[in-house]
Enzyme design. Structure first.
Site, PDB file in Angstrom:
ATOM      1  N   GLY A  66     -18.503   4.752  -3.575  1.00  0.00           N
ATOM      2  CA  GLY A  66     -18.661   3.412  -3.008  1.00  0.00           C
ATOM      3  C   GLY A  66     -18.603   2.297  -4.044  1.00  0.00           C
ATOM      4  O   GLY A  66     -19.063   1.186  -3.795  1.00  0.00           O
ATOM      5  N   ASN A  94      -5.231  -0.618   2.146  1.00  0.00           N
ATOM      6  CA  ASN A  94      -5.575   0.375   1.145  1.00  0.00           C
ATOM      7  C   ASN A  94      -5.232  -0.201  -0.225  1.00  0.00           C
ATOM      8  O   ASN A  94      -4.486  -1.179  -0.326  1.00  0.00           O
ATOM      9  CB  ASN A  94      -4.814   1.683   1.396  1.00  0.00           C
ATOM     10  N   HIS A 110      -4.165   0.987  -4.319  1.00  0.00           N
ATOM     11  CA  HIS A 110      -3.694   2.110  -5.130  1.00  0.00           C
ATOM     12  C   HIS A 110      -3.669   1.670  -6.595  1.00  0.00           C
ATOM     13  O   HIS A 110      -3.229   0.557  -6.898  1.00  0.00           O
ATOM     14  CB  HIS A 110      -2.287   2.529  -4.669  1.00  0.00           C
ATOM     15  N   ASP A 157       0.118   2.486   6.312  1.00  0.00           N
ATOM     16  CA  ASP A 157       0.822   2.969   7.488  1.00  0.00           C
ATOM     17  C   ASP A 157       0.759   4.490   7.390  1.00  0.00           C
ATOM     18  O   ASP A 157      -0.098   5.026   6.697  1.00  0.00           O
ATOM     19  CB  ASP A 157       2.245   2.411   7.598  1.00  0.00           C
ATOM     20  N   ASP A 201       1.060   5.981   0.482  1.00  0.00           N
ATOM     21  CA  ASP A 201       1.384   4.942  -0.504  1.00  0.00           C
ATOM     22  C   ASP A 201       2.672   4.201  -0.176  1.00  0.00           C
ATOM     23  O   ASP A 201       3.278   3.568  -1.038  1.00  0.00           O
ATOM     24  CB  ASP A 201       1.483   5.526  -1.928  1.00  0.00           C
TER      25      ASP A 201
END
Lengths: 214, 214
Positions: free
Chosen positions: A13, A106, A108, A145, A149
């Site tokens: 977290g 997201n 990366h 989606d 990635d």
């Protein structure tokens, strides 16, 4: 009405903590309403409780099929009227339905498309970047989606790679860039400045024009 | 003794022109001694003549085999006591012998490993970057080895990708970054600051320490 956020995690977290602090510092009209963990003992759940955020656990082993897991997760998000879900080290494969495209982000730890795809998570990303000898790395915030990635890119931040870098030092520098990039992406969303056009994200300027997302 | 450079090209010689001007502006102890073209009618030959640089044409059709072409090219470079060869839009496959590893540079209009490899040259690179919707692109100077776009990276420069970008506008912005990056890489070489360590390039600081190449 503040924008209602959920954070999806499987681990410590650290990104959740950063998001909560930075979003608060920016004084944005957003509220982290829910933390969902795919692991019952993720430390991120403990952090969420300390931050006063509701938590839910959705274990993969209770719903081993992608379709049923995904349905349960979406039901949870919808029951809490979540506007935007932020993946933050959520290590479970799930499928995002059509209605949630452009509502799940997201992050990366590389400049996608470099060092993304299968097997590219955590330290492996930075190991691959160091092995290739790149001189620039960074992070990418994208809409998730159903391609690993592969989602539409919202913004990217760059950091230098130094000759003396280890996986740890590079990971640390990239994480600092993530701490800036993720709240910025949420801010763009909150200000309604992100347009999903096909597979690309156009960032509207504050004056209504389009801008770059760097 | 100035460092003796050769520029290898197949086209208009825009990069040659830039290199000659910027290297002169930097007052570096380097001299472009030779331009080799794989095409007899490349405009880069005309530019070279105007710049007072000797030219040679080594056509592929006269030496269709990679091995014999490469041998002829290396003989040409060695007969002119070239220290460093700079590929500048040299669209012919050739093989760099062991003794020339670390002495041939190339430049690619993206942040490798993104948008490199087979088929990725010229406008196609920028088309692919725009299609993927990246928010950052740039250029990569690397030592050429016998892997397409796979050589050890010397330095990378980033540029933003703007929402309104076309292939042309992005190509122009990346080219500006190439105009800075390539002479910088030559300067590092001329100052003996590049160390080839395995498949990676370490950049020594001016004080002898190692530095990043950004």
């Amino acid at each position: 009405m503040p924008l209602r956020l959920a954070v999806l995690l499987s681990g410590s977290g650290r990104t959740l903590q950063n998001l909560v602090e930075r979003l608060r510092d920016r004084g944005l009209p957003v509220s982290v309403e829910l933390v969902v963990s795919s692991r019952a003992r993720a430390y991120g759940l403990e952090r969420a409780r300390r931050l006063g955020i509701d938590t839910a656990v959705l274990r993969r082993k209770d719903k081993p099929e992608v379709a049923s897991y995904s349905r349960a997760l979406i039901e949870l998000l919808e029951s809490r009227k979540i506007d935007l879900a932020l993946m933050a080290g959520f290590l479970t494969v799930w499928q995002i339905p059509e209605t949630w495209q452009g509502r799940v982000m997201n992050i990366h730890p590389s400049l996608l498309p470099a060092f993304g795809g299968p097997g590219m998570y955590g330290e492996r990303v930075h190991r691959a970047a160091l092995d290739r000898g790149v001189k620039v790395s960074g992070c990418t915030v994208h809409f998730a989606d159903n391609l690993l990635d592969g989602g539409p890119i919202i913004l990217q931040k760059t950091v230098p790679v130094l000759a003396e870098d280890t996986v740890e030092s590079l990971a640390g520098r990239v994480f600092e860039s993530e701490c800036v990039a993720y709240p910025e992406a949420v801010e763009l969303f909150a200000h309604n400045r992100l347009r999903l056009v096909g597979h690309k994200v156009h960032v509207a300027r504050e004056d209504g024009q389009e801008d770059d997302g760097t």
